[in-house]
Design an enzyme around this catalytic site. Structure first.
Site, PDB file in Angstrom:
ATOM      1  N   ILE A  60      23.852 -22.425  61.320  1.00  0.00           N
ATOM      2  CA  ILE A  60      24.659 -23.652  61.464  1.00  0.00           C
ATOM      3  C   ILE A  60      24.245 -24.459  62.698  1.00  0.00           C
ATOM      4  CG2 ILE A  60      26.683 -22.885  60.127  1.00  0.00           C
ATOM      5  CD1 ILE A  60      28.107 -22.447  62.894  1.00  0.00           C
ATOM      6  N   THR A 125      41.222 -18.146  65.516  1.00  0.00           N
ATOM      7  CA  THR A 125      41.807 -16.829  65.772  1.00  0.00           C
ATOM      8  C   THR A 125      43.004 -16.943  66.720  1.00  0.00           C
ATOM      9  OG1 THR A 125      41.379 -14.803  67.039  1.00  0.00           O
ATOM     10  CG2 THR A 125      39.929 -16.632  67.483  1.00  0.00           C
ATOM     11  N   ASP A 126      43.897 -15.973  66.618  1.00  0.00           N
ATOM     12  CA  ASP A 126      45.037 -15.942  67.556  1.00  0.00           C
ATOM     13  C   ASP A 126      44.574 -15.611  68.980  1.00  0.00           C
ATOM     14  OD1 ASP A 126      44.408 -13.258  67.209  1.00  0.00           O
ATOM     15  OD2 ASP A 126      46.451 -12.610  66.721  1.00  0.00           O
ATOM     16  N   GLU A 127      43.320 -15.152  69.110  1.00  0.00           N
ATOM     17  CA  GLU A 127      42.848 -14.769  70.451  1.00  0.00           C
ATOM     18  C   GLU A 127      42.723 -15.974  71.387  1.00  0.00           C
ATOM     19  OE1 GLU A 127      39.853 -11.706  70.642  1.00  0.00           O
ATOM     20  OE2 GLU A 127      40.389 -10.949  68.664  1.00  0.00           O
ATOM     21  N   TYR A 153      34.236 -14.482  73.804  1.00  0.00           N
ATOM     22  CA  TYR A 153      34.473 -14.768  72.379  1.00  0.00           C
ATOM     23  C   TYR A 153      35.635 -15.743  72.224  1.00  0.00           C
ATOM     24  CZ  TYR A 153      36.612 -14.150  67.765  1.00  0.00           C
ATOM     25  OH  TYR A 153      37.199 -14.383  66.550  1.00  0.00           O
ATOM     26  N   LYS A 157      35.780 -19.681  70.841  1.00  0.00           N
ATOM     27  CA  LYS A 157      36.569 -20.101  69.678  1.00  0.00           C
ATOM     28  C   LYS A 157      37.546 -21.223  70.075  1.00  0.00           C
ATOM     29  CE  LYS A 157      36.643 -18.580  66.028  1.00  0.00           C
ATOM     30  NZ  LYS A 157      35.842 -18.952  64.815  1.00  0.00           N
ATOM     31  N   VAL A 209      38.894   5.675  71.621  1.00  0.00           N
ATOM     32  CA  VAL A 209      40.033   4.779  71.837  1.00  0.00           C
ATOM     33  C   VAL A 209      39.936   4.230  73.266  1.00  0.00           C
ATOM     34  CG1 VAL A 209      42.552   4.653  71.982  1.00  0.00           C
ATOM     35  CG2 VAL A 209      41.459   6.031  70.184  1.00  0.00           C
ATOM     36  N   ASN A 252      46.960   0.527  68.848  1.00  0.00           N
ATOM     37  CA  ASN A 252      45.674   1.074  68.383  1.00  0.00           C
ATOM     38  C   ASN A 252      45.770   2.573  68.108  1.00  0.00           C
ATOM     39  OD1 ASN A 252      44.585  -1.464  68.734  1.00  0.00           O
ATOM     40  ND2 ASN A 252      43.746  -1.008  70.758  1.00  0.00           N
ATOM     41  N   GLY A 278      38.824  -6.820  80.696  1.00  0.00           N
ATOM     42  CA  GLY A 278      39.714  -7.947  80.352  1.00  0.00           C
ATOM     43  C   GLY A 278      40.519  -7.729  79.082  1.00  0.00           C
ATOM     44  N   HIS A 279      40.711  -6.481  78.699  1.00  0.00           N
ATOM     45  CA  HIS A 279      41.326  -6.111  77.412  1.00  0.00           C
ATOM     46  C   HIS A 279      42.694  -6.759  77.198  1.00  0.00           C
ATOM     47  CE1 HIS A 279      41.798  -2.449  74.483  1.00  0.00           C
ATOM     48  NE2 HIS A 279      41.959  -3.611  73.883  1.00  0.00           N
TER      49      HIS A 279
HETATM   50  P1  NAD Z   1      31.746 -11.413  60.761  1.00  0.00           P
HETATM   51  O1  NAD Z   1      31.087 -11.152  62.067  1.00  0.00           O
HETATM   52  O2  NAD Z   1      32.015 -10.290  59.826  1.00  0.00           O
HETATM   53  O3  NAD Z   1      30.895 -12.490  59.936  1.00  0.00           O
HETATM   54  C1  NAD Z   1      30.313 -13.607  60.546  1.00  0.00           C
HETATM   55  C2  NAD Z   1      29.298 -14.205  59.565  1.00  0.00           C
HETATM   56  O4  NAD Z   1      28.757 -15.390  60.166  1.00  0.00           O
HETATM   57  C3  NAD Z   1      28.115 -13.270  59.281  1.00  0.00           C
HETATM   58  O5  NAD Z   1      27.815 -13.264  57.896  1.00  0.00           O
HETATM   59  C4  NAD Z   1      26.971 -13.897  60.073  1.00  0.00           C
HETATM   60  O6  NAD Z   1      25.689 -13.664  59.498  1.00  0.00           O
HETATM   61  C5  NAD Z   1      27.351 -15.368  60.026  1.00  0.00           C
HETATM   62  N1  NAD Z   1      26.770 -16.136  61.150  1.00  0.00           N
HETATM   63  C6  NAD Z   1      26.779 -15.794  62.461  1.00  0.00           C
HETATM   64  N2  NAD Z   1      26.132 -16.743  63.173  1.00  0.00           N
HETATM   65  C7  NAD Z   1      25.731 -17.696  62.291  1.00  0.00           C
HETATM   66  C8  NAD Z   1      25.038 -18.924  62.434  1.00  0.00           C
HETATM   67  N3  NAD Z   1      24.601 -19.356  63.626  1.00  0.00           N
HETATM   68  N4  NAD Z   1      24.805 -19.671  61.323  1.00  0.00           N
HETATM   69  C9  NAD Z   1      25.218 -19.227  60.095  1.00  0.00           C
HETATM   70  N5  NAD Z   1      25.867 -18.071  59.904  1.00  0.00           N
HETATM   71  C10 NAD Z   1      26.134 -17.311  60.998  1.00  0.00           C
HETATM   72  O7  NAD Z   1      33.084 -12.194  61.124  1.00  0.00           O
HETATM   73  P2  NAD Z   1      34.504 -12.196  60.389  1.00  0.00           P
HETATM   74  O8  NAD Z   1      35.317 -11.092  60.918  1.00  0.00           O
HETATM   75  O9  NAD Z   1      34.309 -12.355  58.937  1.00  0.00           O
HETATM   76  O10 NAD Z   1      35.118 -13.545  60.969  1.00  0.00           O
HETATM   77  C11 NAD Z   1      34.918 -14.783  60.304  1.00  0.00           C
HETATM   78  C12 NAD Z   1      35.641 -15.874  61.083  1.00  0.00           C
HETATM   79  O11 NAD Z   1      37.021 -15.583  61.164  1.00  0.00           O
HETATM   80  C13 NAD Z   1      35.146 -16.033  62.513  1.00  0.00           C
HETATM   81  O12 NAD Z   1      35.089 -17.407  62.813  1.00  0.00           O
HETATM   82  C14 NAD Z   1      36.206 -15.336  63.344  1.00  0.00           C
HETATM   83  O13 NAD Z   1      36.297 -15.919  64.620  1.00  0.00           O
HETATM   84  C15 NAD Z   1      37.446 -15.611  62.524  1.00  0.00           C
HETATM   85  N6  NAD Z   1      38.532 -14.611  62.638  1.00  0.00           N
HETATM   86  C16 NAD Z   1      38.272 -13.290  62.456  1.00  0.00           C
HETATM   87  C17 NAD Z   1      39.318 -12.375  62.520  1.00  0.00           C
HETATM   88  C18 NAD Z   1      39.085 -10.888  62.282  1.00  0.00           C
HETATM   89  O14 NAD Z   1      40.024 -10.101  62.439  1.00  0.00           O
HETATM   90  N7  NAD Z   1      37.902 -10.468  61.877  1.00  0.00           N
HETATM   91  C19 NAD Z   1      40.626 -12.813  62.781  1.00  0.00           C
HETATM   92  C20 NAD Z   1      40.854 -14.185  62.955  1.00  0.00           C
HETATM   93  C21 NAD Z   1      39.796 -15.069  62.873  1.00  0.00           C
HETATM   94  P1  TYD Z   2      38.540  -5.037  67.479  1.00  0.00           P
HETATM   95  O1  TYD Z   2      38.522  -4.501  66.091  1.00  0.00           O
HETATM   96  O2  TYD Z   2      37.247  -5.166  68.210  1.00  0.00           O
HETATM   97  O3  TYD Z   2      39.275  -6.455  67.395  1.00  0.00           O
HETATM   98  P2  TYD Z   2      39.805  -7.423  68.605  1.00  0.00           P
HETATM   99  O4  TYD Z   2      39.291  -6.953  69.890  1.00  0.00           O
HETATM  100  O5  TYD Z   2      39.210  -8.739  68.225  1.00  0.00           O
HETATM  101  O6  TYD Z   2      41.286  -7.392  68.511  1.00  0.00           O
HETATM  102  O7  TYD Z   2      39.498  -4.131  68.354  1.00  0.00           O
HETATM  103  C1  TYD Z   2      40.856  -3.965  68.014  1.00  0.00           C
HETATM  104  C2  TYD Z   2      41.518  -3.156  69.097  1.00  0.00           C
HETATM  105  O8  TYD Z   2      40.960  -1.825  69.081  1.00  0.00           O
HETATM  106  C3  TYD Z   2      41.264  -3.692  70.502  1.00  0.00           C
HETATM  107  O9  TYD Z   2      42.436  -3.498  71.273  1.00  0.00           O
HETATM  108  C4  TYD Z   2      40.144  -2.823  71.031  1.00  0.00           C
HETATM  109  C5  TYD Z   2      40.388  -1.495  70.351  1.00  0.00           C
HETATM  110  N1  TYD Z   2      39.178  -0.670  70.067  1.00  0.00           N
HETATM  111  C6  TYD Z   2      39.118   0.656  70.484  1.00  0.00           C
HETATM  112  O10 TYD Z   2      40.069   1.199  71.094  1.00  0.00           O
HETATM  113  N2  TYD Z   2      38.001   1.395  70.206  1.00  0.00           N
HETATM  114  C7  TYD Z   2      36.936   0.865  69.549  1.00  0.00           C
HETATM  115  O11 TYD Z   2      35.915   1.569  69.357  1.00  0.00           O
HETATM  116  C8  TYD Z   2      37.003  -0.505  69.109  1.00  0.00           C
HETATM  117  C9  TYD Z   2      35.871  -1.139  68.367  1.00  0.00           C
HETATM  118  C10 TYD Z   2      38.163  -1.233  69.387  1.00  0.00           C
END
Ligand code: NAD
Ligand code: TYD
Length: 340
Positions: A60, A125-127, A153, A157, A209, A252, A278-279
């Site tokens: 992109i 994201t809610d983050e 991250y 976002k 964990v 967790n 920064g967790h």
């Molecule tokens: P993911 O890491 O599983 O997938 C990301 C996809 O984007 C991959 O297929 C990757 O190849 C593609 N990608 C990365 N860089 C790219 C680029 N420069 N050009 C084109 N494609 C590219 O992520 P996900 O968990 O599916 O998250 C998708 C979206 O949802 C993200 O924007 C994330 O911030 C948001 N989101 C995720 C969560 C969650 O819990 N996973 C929650 C809220 C929001």
């Molecule tokens: P994660 O799935 O990376 O999502 P996010 O950080 O975006 O919420 O992690 C979820 C929670 O789990 C987060 O508090 C970090 C914790 N975690 C562990 O304790 N051990 C692990 O190996 C991973 C990947 C995450």
């Protein structure tokens, strides 16, 4: 109606494509994905030959490539999932997060402005709201909660969200944003908490964990998130942000114990390791707006969703075994090898 879905070879994007092809068989979906470590073409194998689906391998951030594809396909709607999505990786190497998540978003917005679209939807994201303290269970993220990011991250976002809103205000681009809580379900990349713990449990490997395991996340089954985006695309108000979450807060450590119980393994596999820098302590979404305006409610209860997810990882070993046998080994060694 042609919809561009960026990042559709990843976890949520692929689930969204399956949802849309099933729910709106008359729509044409063009998936744009760079296929980074997190993108898997095999994930899309079941739809690859569908007549109303096209896959394009493209970054992109590639302005010329993106503009050429807009010129060719003239999409009506763009849904941007493409992102670097893992907090731990953003702590190791922030720059690629800024490139894809911010600059990539700006390329898509410019293309939308140039060619015209009826909707640009940003999957956020809610983050972006930062975190909440554990001792204030009365507090939740609303759409008015100030942005207060913690990790590279979430900062990337939040930056993208601000750009999206700026293109709405300045150029009148018809945008919407959704900010969802943590998703789980099929095709979740094994670096994230739930799939990592399932896969390690199956291999009788230690379950790392972070810190004390008391951090709280608000989990939503991925299909519920996809339905929410579908609703926002069709009925959401232009220029608006919608929080998406199902009031499902879990520590967790409790999730890890549930996975162990479900797979009949001992809690002795749990290993407490050094905390993430920064967790964030607690995420918790107030979904009132999307519920009252669009009638959205989550359909999958966590216990059922977790069971379904574990079942999926048990029956789709090929998908994740391929991933964890490759570059993932180096990643795992680097992140967890001597983490005490
Ligand atoms: P993911 O890491 O599983 O997938 C990301 C996809 O984007 C991959 O297929 C990757 O190849 C593609 N990608 C990365 N860089 C790219 C680029 N420069 N050009 C084109 N494609 C590219 O992520 P996900 O968990 O599916 O998250 C998708 C979206 O949802 C993200 O924007 C994330 O911030 C948001 N989101 C995720 C969560 C969650 O819990 N996973 C929650 C809220 C929001
Ligand atoms: P994660 O799935 O990376 O999502 P996010 O950080 O975006 O919420 O992690 C979820 C929670 O789990 C987060 O508090 C970090 C914790 N975690 C562990 O304790 N051990 C692990 O190996 C991973 C990947 C995450």
């Amino acid at each position: 109606m042609t919809i561009f879905v960026t990042g559709g070879a990843g976890f949520i994007g692929s689930n969204f494509i399956f949802h849309m092809l099933k729910t709106h068989p008359d729509y044409r979906i063009v998936c744009i994905d760079k296929l980074t470590y997190a993108g898997n073409l095999s994930t899309l194998s079941s739809v690859m030959d569908a007549p109303n689906f096209r896959f394009v391998k493209l970054d992109i951030c590639d302005r010329a490539g993106i503009f050429a594809l807009f010129e060719e396909e003239k999409p009506d709607v763009v849904v941007n999932f493409a992102a670097e999505s893992h907090v731990d990786r953003s702590i190791e190497n922030p720059s690629v997060f800024l490139e894809t998540n911010i600059l990539g978003t700006s390329v898509l917005l410019d293309a939308c402005r140039t060619y015209g679209i009826s909707r640009y939807h940003q999957v956020s994201t809610d983050e972006v709201y930062g975190d909440l303290p554990l001792n204030r269970p009365d507090l939740f993220f609303t759409e008015e909660t100030p942005l207060h990011t913690s990790s590279p991250y979430s900062a990337s976002k939040a930056s993208a969200d601000l750009l999206v809103l700026a293109y709405h205000r300045t150029y009148g681009l018809p945008v919407t944003i959704s900010r969802c809580s943590n998703n789980y379900g099929p095709y979740h990349f094994p670096e994230k908490l739930i799939p990592l713990m399932i896969i390690n449990t199956l291999a009788n490997k230690p379950l790392p964990v972070y810190g004390t395991g008391e951090n709280v996340r608000d989990w939503l089954y991925v299909e519920d998130h996809c339905r929410a985006i579908d609703l926002i695309l069709h009925n959401g108000r232009i220029g608006e942000i919608y929080n998406v979450g199902g009031h499902n807060e879990m520590r967790n450590i409790d999730i890890v114990k549930l996975i162990l119980k479900e797979l009949g393994k001992s809690e002795s596999l749990i290993t407490f390791v050094a905390d993430r820098k920064g967790h964030d302590m607690r995420y918790a979404i107030d979904p009132t707006k999307i519920h009252t305006e669009l009638g959205w409610l989550p359909e999958t209860k966590f216990q059922d969703g977790l069971k379904k997810t574990i079942e999926w990882y048990l029956t789709n070993r090929d998908w994740w075994e391929e991933i964890v046998s490759g570059e993932y080994q180096n990643y795992y060694q680097k992140m967890y090898g001597d983490r005490k």
